[in-house]
Design a protein around this motif. Sequence first.
Motif, PDB file in Angstrom:
ATOM      1  N   HIS A  29       0.796  -1.230   0.000  1.00 28.56           N
ATOM      2  CA  HIS A  29       0.000   0.000   0.000  1.00 28.56           C
ATOM      3  C   HIS A  29       0.824   1.273   0.000  1.00 28.56           C
ATOM      4  N   GLY A  30       2.137   1.179   0.166  1.00 29.66           N
ATOM      5  CA  GLY A  30       2.956   2.375   0.198  1.00 29.66           C
ATOM      6  C   GLY A  30       2.851   3.089   1.537  1.00 29.66           C
ATOM      7  N   PRO A  31       3.322   4.354   1.610  1.00 29.26           N
ATOM      8  CA  PRO A  31       3.316   5.084   2.888  1.00 29.26           C
ATOM      9  C   PRO A  31       1.913   5.186   3.475  1.00 29.26           C
ATOM     10  N   LEU A  32       1.817   4.985   4.807  1.00 28.94           N
ATOM     11  CA  LEU A  32       0.534   5.044   5.497  1.00 28.94           C
ATOM     12  C   LEU A  32       0.665   5.864   6.771  1.00 28.94           C
ATOM     13  N   SER A  33      -0.445   6.477   7.180  1.00 27.55           N
ATOM     14  CA  SER A  33      -0.487   7.195   8.446  1.00 27.55           C
ATOM     15  C   SER A  33      -0.500   6.186   9.596  1.00 27.55           C
ATOM     16  N   GLU A  34      -0.286   6.709  10.820  1.00 27.31           N
ATOM     17  CA  GLU A  34      -0.307   5.832  11.986  1.00 27.31           C
ATOM     18  C   GLU A  34      -1.637   5.090  12.093  1.00 27.31           C
ATOM     19  N   ASP A  35      -2.739   5.825  11.968  1.00 26.33           N
ATOM     20  CA  ASP A  35      -4.062   5.211  12.137  1.00 26.33           C
ATOM     21  C   ASP A  35      -4.313   4.145  11.084  1.00 26.33           C
ATOM     22  N   GLU A  36      -3.925   4.452   9.831  1.00 30.87           N
ATOM     23  CA  GLU A  36      -4.175   3.497   8.758  1.00 30.87           C
ATOM     24  C   GLU A  36      -3.310   2.256   8.911  1.00 30.87           C
ATOM     25  N   LEU A  37      -2.050   2.452   9.287  1.00 29.58           N
ATOM     26  CA  LEU A  37      -1.152   1.310   9.463  1.00 29.58           C
ATOM     27  C   LEU A  37      -1.627   0.435  10.623  1.00 29.58           C
ATOM     28  N   LEU A  38      -2.056   1.048  11.721  1.00 22.68           N
ATOM     29  CA  LEU A  38      -2.557   0.274  12.851  1.00 22.68           C
ATOM     30  C   LEU A  38      -3.826  -0.488  12.463  1.00 22.68           C
ATOM     31  N   ASP A  94      13.072  -0.096  14.279  1.00 25.20           N
ATOM     32  CA  ASP A  94      13.579   0.898  13.335  1.00 25.20           C
ATOM     33  C   ASP A  94      13.483   0.461  11.879  1.00 25.20           C
ATOM     34  N   VAL A  95      12.779  -0.612  11.608  1.00 24.08           N
ATOM     35  CA  VAL A  95      12.713  -1.092  10.231  1.00 24.08           C
ATOM     36  C   VAL A  95      11.703  -0.295   9.410  1.00 24.08           C
ATOM     37  N   ILE A  96      10.900   0.547  10.082  1.00 23.19           N
ATOM     38  CA  ILE A  96      10.026   1.475   9.360  1.00 23.19           C
ATOM     39  C   ILE A  96      10.497   2.894   9.638  1.00 23.19           C
ATOM     40  N   GLY A  97      10.272   3.775   8.690  1.00 20.64           N
ATOM     41  CA  GLY A  97      10.758   5.145   8.795  1.00 20.64           C
ATOM     42  C   GLY A  97       9.631   6.151   8.739  1.00 20.64           C
ATOM     43  N   HIS A  98       9.828   7.290   9.423  1.00 21.84           N
ATOM     44  CA  HIS A  98       8.819   8.334   9.535  1.00 21.84           C
ATOM     45  C   HIS A  98       9.135   9.432   8.529  1.00 21.84           C
ATOM     46  N   LEU A  99       8.216   9.700   7.615  1.00 22.52           N
ATOM     47  CA  LEU A  99       8.410  10.733   6.603  1.00 22.52           C
ATOM     48  C   LEU A  99       8.043  12.107   7.157  1.00 22.52           C
ATOM     49  N   VAL A 100       8.417  13.140   6.429  1.00 20.45           N
ATOM     50  CA  VAL A 100       8.138  14.509   6.848  1.00 20.45           C
ATOM     51  C   VAL A 100       6.641  14.752   6.940  1.00 20.45           C
ATOM     52  N   ASP A 101       5.839  14.082   6.111  1.00 24.11           N
ATOM     53  CA  ASP A 101       4.386  14.286   6.124  1.00 24.11           C
ATOM     54  C   ASP A 101       3.675  13.390   7.130  1.00 24.11           C
ATOM     55  N   GLU A 102       4.434  12.811   8.092  1.00 27.07           N
ATOM     56  CA  GLU A 102       3.905  12.007   9.195  1.00 27.07           C
ATOM     57  C   GLU A 102       3.501  10.592   8.784  1.00 27.07           C
ATOM     58  N   ARG A 103       3.740  10.190   7.547  1.00 28.21           N
ATOM     59  CA  ARG A 103       3.432   8.815   7.140  1.00 28.21           C
ATOM     60  C   ARG A 103       4.637   7.912   7.408  1.00 28.21           C
ATOM     61  N   TRP A 104       4.387   6.586   7.371  1.00 26.89           N
ATOM     62  CA  TRP A 104       5.420   5.590   7.648  1.00 26.89           C
ATOM     63  C   TRP A 104       5.676   4.743   6.415  1.00 26.89           C
ATOM     64  N   PRO A 107       9.443  23.685  10.319  1.00 30.60           N
ATOM     65  CA  PRO A 107      10.748  23.278  10.853  1.00 30.60           C
ATOM     66  C   PRO A 107      10.728  23.203  12.375  1.00 30.60           C
ATOM     67  N   PRO A 108      11.777  22.516  12.918  1.00 24.29           N
ATOM     68  CA  PRO A 108      12.758  21.721  12.175  1.00 24.29           C
ATOM     69  C   PRO A 108      12.211  20.326  11.865  1.00 24.29           C
ATOM     70  N   VAL A 109      12.874  19.619  10.954  1.00 17.77           N
ATOM     71  CA  VAL A 109      12.469  18.263  10.609  1.00 17.77           C
ATOM     72  C   VAL A 109      13.655  17.329  10.832  1.00 17.77           C
ATOM     73  N   ASP A 110      13.352  16.051  10.961  1.00 17.05           N
ATOM     74  CA  ASP A 110      14.388  15.042  11.110  1.00 17.05           C
ATOM     75  C   ASP A 110      15.122  14.877   9.782  1.00 17.05           C
ATOM     76  N   LEU A 111      16.451  14.969   9.800  1.00 16.08           N
ATOM     77  CA  LEU A 111      17.228  14.906   8.568  1.00 16.08           C
ATOM     78  C   LEU A 111      17.032  13.578   7.863  1.00 16.08           C
ATOM     79  N   ALA A 112      17.109  12.480   8.611  1.00 18.99           N
ATOM     80  CA  ALA A 112      16.920  11.177   7.982  1.00 18.99           C
ATOM     81  C   ALA A 112      15.530  11.075   7.369  1.00 18.99           C
ATOM     82  N   GLY A 113      14.511  11.569   8.102  1.00 21.39           N
ATOM     83  CA  GLY A 113      13.151  11.537   7.569  1.00 21.39           C
ATOM     84  C   GLY A 113      13.016  12.344   6.297  1.00 21.39           C
TER      85      GLY A 113
END
Length: 836
Positions: free
Chosen positions: A18-27, A49-59, A187-193
């Motif tokens: 399904h690609g990137p999902l929000s917390e609620d949708e993934l749960l 840590d096998v899933i990553g958090h994007l800037v738009d709050e999706r995983w 800002p600020p945002v997580d660099l890795a994200g």
Amino acid sequence: MADEFDPIGAVEQILTAHGPLSEDELLRRAQEAGATYLEFEELLDDVGDVIGHLVDERWVWLPTVLDGRVLTRRVTADELTHDILIVAPDLEPVLATPDATFTDATPAVVVSPLLDARALGERGIPSEAVDRNGALLLSAGTLSQLGVSQGELVGVRLTEQGLAVERVDAPAEAPVGERLAALLNDPPVDLAGAVWTLCQQDRTLFTDPLLPLGEIIDAQGLKRRADLLAPADFNFGAWDFERDCEHLAFLHDLAPEETLALTTLLTMHRQYSTLVAADPDEELQSPEEFEGSPWVADFTDVSGELGAVLAEPELAEVLASETAGTGRAGAAGLGMLAESLEPKVPRSAQVACRWLRAVSLERLGDVEGAERELLAAESMNTDWAPVLFDLARFASDRGDAERGLSLLRRADAEPDDAMLALLERHLAQPRNDLGRNDTCWCGSGRKYKKCHLGHEPLSLAERAGWLYSKAAQHTVLSGWDDMLDEVAYERSRYSEGSGEILAALGDPLVMDAVLFEGGAFEEFLAVRGALLPDDERSLAEQWLLVDRSVFEVEHVNRGLGFTVRDLRTGDTHEVQEKSGSRQLKAGQLICARVLPAGDTMQLFGGMEPVALHERDALIELLDAEPDPTELVAFLSRRFAPPTMVNTDGDPIVMCRATVKADDVAGLQTALDDRYHRSADQDLPQWYEHITTHGMNRIGASLTLDGEMLTVDTNSERRMARVLAALKQLDPELQVVEEVRRPLDDFDDVAALAAHMPAQDADSPEVAAALEDFIRDYETKWLDQPIPALNGHTPRQAADDPTRRGDLIKLLDSFPVDGAARGGMDVGRLRLALGLE
């Protein structure tokens, strides 16, 4: 049998599909797949840590997003010399997945100068060569084999085979800086994200080596702090201050003006503390040495106005609590802050500054200096509650309950205040064998009312509990919170409910372990010992010499005390303990610390029951001088839920494996030779027979349906054994599916038993067979090694005078009606062992 939910596998399948999902949708999708989580944080704990958090709050699923991506690093001389690559900021996004390996299958380890000193030492890498955020440890010679020199680029690429380290001669160009800047709307945002977001948006980005991230960020003019990225005009200091204000207001329910003032004062405290810590080898400096410092000057004009809020005792206490646990530098910084504020604040707040100086001195170990500051503060304001409470504690330590109670009443202490209750319990009571006008018992010749009435001294035995409480109070107030929390966690490990750790903090064993095994009592004596009455101080020194031990209760005098024998030393003690004596019986084993208290022996810190089979292991642990966490973990194992095991002693795990056979006829012949074939099944079925405790049992069943062979066992070890045997019978066999389901509790066992055929318990034949079985088991039990007998058999223990007592205790623990309930007959066992 339902499949056990695999959180990592399920989340991989969901995010890949399904690609990137929000917390609620993934749960929600995880719950549909069989997860029982109610909160997303529970799922995140299991996935890691096998899933990553994007800037738009999706995983996103990181292995998919990062597959084929390469990030670069411009190597330094230290990196070339020691074959390491500094992680932040250049490589951090590609090293986020856990359990990463290099392409040669060796682990990809990121080492920290603080946490991995041993690993660095083994490689001869000085800690100063490693950034505080860590470095990727390469195999020796990796960089020289690549032929790179100082200042050249090395790439780290994530592939299906693992991490590949490669030389980069000519980096490609891409508008990464502009794209990163475009993500900084909030800002600020997580660099890795941010990097993961760009990778998710563009499948081609970072597939060719580019310039290092740090250089891209600098060229774009962006600001970076640690793992955070922000626009060029972003003020990290103001952002930190605003977050600190929000946190403080939420934590202490403060008004906006109170929040602003206290947050500013805490910022000043951090600056003073930083200056003190700049050279830890120098003596602690005084505030005058910082006059004109640009760090402090920013607040000089407003510090008096800000400090005025400290006139409110509750706000001064917030400042003190928020600076606790900051070490010697923080304690000194608090004193400097208070001293710099005192001449600038209104008179009503000066008492707070004196009180904060007393807090600072006490944290630095100067309790006599702290007491002087408290007395000075009392003279400035005789009703300021924090000063009165602290002076009451000093009076308590000195053994002056009457003065302590007077101070607490002036402070309007609540009726249930712990200090108030403690002092009231130890307030001198008038003698009932003398009248007020009788001659005093002390021999002074004066009337009792003029001499000792109201000043009756308590015996040392009566004050022993008071001494213990003083030490416990010091522990609570002087920076032992982390250890107390850690030990309380071990005590509550097997409890349910969010409040169990808080409840465990009140468990007497937790405090006692931190006091003695943890070292808090020794610190109490070193810091506050000078305040104690001489006989209490001598008693406290004796307590430090007493070890915790395992005792056997020899006699109980209910409501008064009991006699115990120390199993480590053989010493016998008469213990004065009213409540404990009502819980014990002769022959019971307990773990405790029996302490001298004047002319008595007393128990503090609770009594822990010890099972017979745990006795020797506990003595061995005590001999090894455990830390408080190890000790409490051992003594709390009795709260663990029962472990479901099979007759081999293995944890019960219902295992099923499906195996595909090419040569079905040959497999049947091989199975007939190795296992017992059942004659009354529709499908061909075999059983593995094993012998445990002298009885023949089924260890595994194997059912053939066409070319598929299904293997069922109740432990992973049995399944591994059968699969290994099948591979020997036919090396071409392929395992096409495996399911493993642990039986975690009795509910699982009950559900399993519901599917098992019932037997007629009232049948004479069944009763006779059960009786024969029990008698046969009793006979075998007499010659079995028993853990509670330290591996000896009951017959051996009966013949050994040093073990006979343990055997009697073990038999006493058996139910007297065991035979009537389908168990062993204790009377028959005693008779067989010659104990009747």
